[in-house]
Design a protein around this motif. Structure first.
Motif, PDB file in Angstrom:
ATOM      1  N   ASP A  20      -7.939  -0.383  -4.360  1.00 49.71           N
ATOM      2  CA  ASP A  20      -9.049   0.146  -3.561  1.00 49.71           C
ATOM      3  C   ASP A  20      -9.976   0.975  -4.449  1.00 49.71           C
ATOM      4  OD1 ASP A  20      -7.696   2.494  -3.998  1.00 49.71           O
ATOM      5  OD2 ASP A  20      -7.239   2.890  -1.914  1.00 49.71           O
ATOM      6  N   LYS A  35       0.821  -1.209   0.000  1.00 52.86           N
ATOM      7  CA  LYS A  35       0.000   0.000   0.000  1.00 52.86           C
ATOM      8  C   LYS A  35       0.857   1.262   0.000  1.00 52.86           C
ATOM      9  CE  LYS A  35      -3.023  -2.326   3.255  1.00 52.86           C
ATOM     10  NZ  LYS A  35      -3.882  -2.183   4.413  1.00 52.86           N
ATOM     11  N   HIS A  56      -2.931   5.205   0.588  1.00 53.87           N
ATOM     12  CA  HIS A  56      -3.423   4.035  -0.151  1.00 53.87           C
ATOM     13  C   HIS A  56      -4.018   3.027   0.808  1.00 53.87           C
ATOM     14  CE1 HIS A  56      -1.826   5.065  -4.058  1.00 53.87           C
ATOM     15  NE2 HIS A  56      -0.726   5.480  -3.468  1.00 53.87           N
ATOM     16  N   GLU A  57      -5.178   2.478   0.447  1.00 52.50           N
ATOM     17  CA  GLU A  57      -5.817   1.487   1.300  1.00 52.50           C
ATOM     18  C   GLU A  57      -5.583   0.079   0.798  1.00 52.50           C
ATOM     19  OE1 GLU A  57      -9.815   2.896   1.185  1.00 52.50           O
ATOM     20  OE2 GLU A  57      -9.061   4.881   1.737  1.00 52.50           O
ATOM     21  N   SER A  58      -4.947  -0.034  -0.350  1.00 55.16           N
ATOM     22  CA  SER A  58      -4.695  -1.367  -0.888  1.00 55.16           C
ATOM     23  C   SER A  58      -3.539  -1.297  -1.881  1.00 55.16           C
ATOM     24  CB  SER A  58      -5.970  -1.892  -1.535  1.00 55.16           C
ATOM     25  OG  SER A  58      -5.815  -3.243  -1.894  1.00 55.16           O
ATOM     26  N   SER A  59      -3.251  -2.395  -2.550  1.00 55.71           N
ATOM     27  CA  SER A  59      -2.104  -2.469  -3.463  1.00 55.71           C
ATOM     28  C   SER A  59      -2.158  -1.405  -4.547  1.00 55.71           C
ATOM     29  CB  SER A  59      -2.070  -3.837  -4.165  1.00 55.71           C
ATOM     30  OG  SER A  59      -2.042  -4.869  -3.236  1.00 55.71           O
ATOM     31  N   SER A  75      -5.044   2.021  -7.711  1.00 56.05           N
ATOM     32  CA  SER A  75      -4.920   1.015  -6.668  1.00 56.05           C
ATOM     33  C   SER A  75      -6.099   0.065  -6.692  1.00 56.05           C
ATOM     34  CB  SER A  75      -4.851   1.753  -5.329  1.00 56.05           C
ATOM     35  OG  SER A  75      -5.060   0.859  -4.271  1.00 56.05           O
TER      36      SER A  75
END
Lengths: 136, 370
Positions: free
Chosen positions: B165, B120, B143-146, B163
């Motif tokens: 997310d 993230k 960033h909340e995810s990849s 991302s």
């Protein structure tokens, strides 16, 4: 405090949504009596509150859409006269119909699914499956 | 047929990049190596195999001016390779990641490169002359995810990311000592890691973010078969979202400020153009298939739909013979990577190459109307 306020606001909105759905239901019955199933379906799909998380609203809207969907006899005609902006919403309701497992509903939904996929493409199916925010 | 050349290099290609003179291509054949092939007349010869990574190499970029290769891998490492004589010499870049690196891109001035990761976070790496090594600065917030893709703005400072997310974000990567203060950018934007904008247009995973050549338009693809175009991200963003008819896109490329090529699961590049008012729309598929569009889905898909509808679907005769996925197009499987091929002296891009899961690298050439 904020969450509570939001909840109360949502409550009022829910009542407004339910009233609107009841309104729609009456309008659809009239249209069906006048043998206008396509207009009935358009009315049913219009103004569907997709963002609400309340199950009662969703079920109420589904009942209305279901009534209109089962009344369709000429699937090809219906698809060709439906505005493209309704394709995604209709596809979501078709999947809800297929999930019921009820034989006549599934048969009808499958029939419409075939024609809608031909018209709208695989992208329509993808959008209905991947959208977890605007659900029916 | 707009495909100029088709080369089958391996069973599956993860990503690829071209050398500055476009005589060599570097790609990862879905393992931990990078293969470099050179074209001798009509034949491709394997020149080098770079094997420093332990896991799949998921991002390769070849800088055009300084002729350096940067590779990133799921093993959380990155190497910058310089050509010394006939050998490629790797320099390890310590990214300080605890998850896989997913994508990499050299900045326009090639003094920095950005790495998106599954941790993230984004790593902005620059060369420190005194210590003779590459330093990595992380942007960990937001960033909340990849992070699936990164794209540099032509000003060498703004970086856009997509991302899983579902959001597309724009960050400032200003580094004191590396970037010079430009008079146009306001000082508040210049802080490293500052988020300039966040776009919430997609509810599903986002891929393939790119800036237009002038830097005024941003485009990215959503996994729900949509493509989003955003004008003027910094001050007054206005967005257009186009739903696609078929399967989602994985990567994009701006050929000009008005033309975008999208590639993805349809195995066929799609052209999007903007009219004079700036309204984007889908124009056409690039590849001409032998079968008509409605029956070109292939026997597998027709059969599947046939079973779903409970009827014996009429399968077109040209499909019944092969169960394989050949549909008469250049690519047979998902296209995952698109790379520009600039012609010397040209200001508009009309050549690019695509690589995909079928192991092919295809070069395309178009006539772009001015």
């Amino acid at each position: 405090m904020e969450a509570e306020e939001e909840y109360l606001e949502a409550e009022e909105n829910l009542e407004a949504i339910i009233t609107r759905i009841e309104h729609k239901s009456r309008k659809i019955e009239t249209l069906l009596k006048q043998s206008k199933p396509v207009d009935a379906l358009k009315t049913a799909l219009e103004g569907s509150a997709l963002k609400t998380r309340d199950e009662r609203c969703k079920s109420a809207n589904w009942i209305v859409v279901h009534r209109a969907v089962m009344a369709i006899k000429d699937v090809d005609g219906m698809i060709s006269s439906l505005d493209p902006e309704y394709y995604d919403i209709l596809m979501k309701y078709l999947y809800r119909g297929l999930a019921t497992g009820d034989r006549p509903t599934c048969d009808q939904c499958l029939r419409i699914h075939e024609k809608l996929t031909e018209k709208a493409g695989l992208g329509c199916i993808l959008r209905s499956l991947s959208d977890t925010v605007n659900t029916v | 047929m707009a495909a100029v050349a088709v080369h089958q290099f391996a069973e599956c290609i993860t990503c690829h990049a071209w050398s500055p003179d476009q005589s060599m291509v570097a790609f990862c054949p879905n393992n931990s190596e990078v293969h470099i092939y050179k074209l001798f007349g009509e034949k491709w010869e394997k020149m080098h195999v770079l094997s420093k990574h332990d896991q799949i190499v998921c991002g390769i970029d070849w800088s055009l001016k300084s002729n350096k290769l940067v590779t990133v891998s799921h093993d959380r490492n990155s190497y910058v390779w310089s050509q010394e004589g006939t050998e490629w010499v790797p320099t390890l870049v310590i990214l300080r990641l605890n998850r896989a690196a997913l994508c990499v891109q050299w900045s326009p001035k090639e003094n920095k490169f950005a790495v998106g990761s599954g941790a993230k976070s984004i790593c902005i790496c620059y060369y420190e002359q005194e210590n003779n090594w590459w330093v990595s600065k992380l942007i960990r917030k937001r960033h909340e995810s990849s992070v699936t893709n990164v794209a540099w703005h032509p000003d060498n400072i703004l970086l856009a990311t997509t991302s899983t997310d579902g959001k597309c974000r724009v960050f400032s990567t200003y580094i004191k000592g590396v970037d010079s203060k430009e008079s146009e950018s306001s000082s508040s934007d210049l802080k490293f890691g500052e988020q300039i904008a966040q776009l919430d247009l997609s509810v599903t995973w986002a891929f393939g973010v790119r800036w237009s050549p002038s830097g005024s338009i941003l485009a990215y693809a959503g996994h729900n078969s949509m493509i989003h175009f955003i004008d003027d991200v910094k001050s007054n963003p206005s967005a257009q979202s186009i739903p696609l008819r078929d399967l989602p896109l994985r990567d994009l490329l701006f050929l000009s400020d008005r033309v975008v090529v999208g590639v993805g699961f349809d195995c066929n590049p799609m052209i999007f153009t903007a009219d004079d008012t700036g309204l984007w729309s889908f124009t056409k598929f690039l590849d001409q298939r032998k079968a008509a569009p409605s029956s070109s889905r292939g026997s597998q898909l027709s059969e599947a739909f046939g079973k779903l509808y409970g009827t014996s679907k009429q399968v077109p005769s040209n499909d019944t013979v092969e169960p394989s996925k050949t549909r008469g197009g250049a690519h047979e499987n998902c296209i995952t990577c698109i790379v520009p091929l600039w012609k010397r002296g040209n200001t508009t891009l009309c050549r690019f190459s695509t690589s995909g899961l079928d192991g092919k690298v295809v070069i395309w050439e178009l006539d772009i109307p001015k």
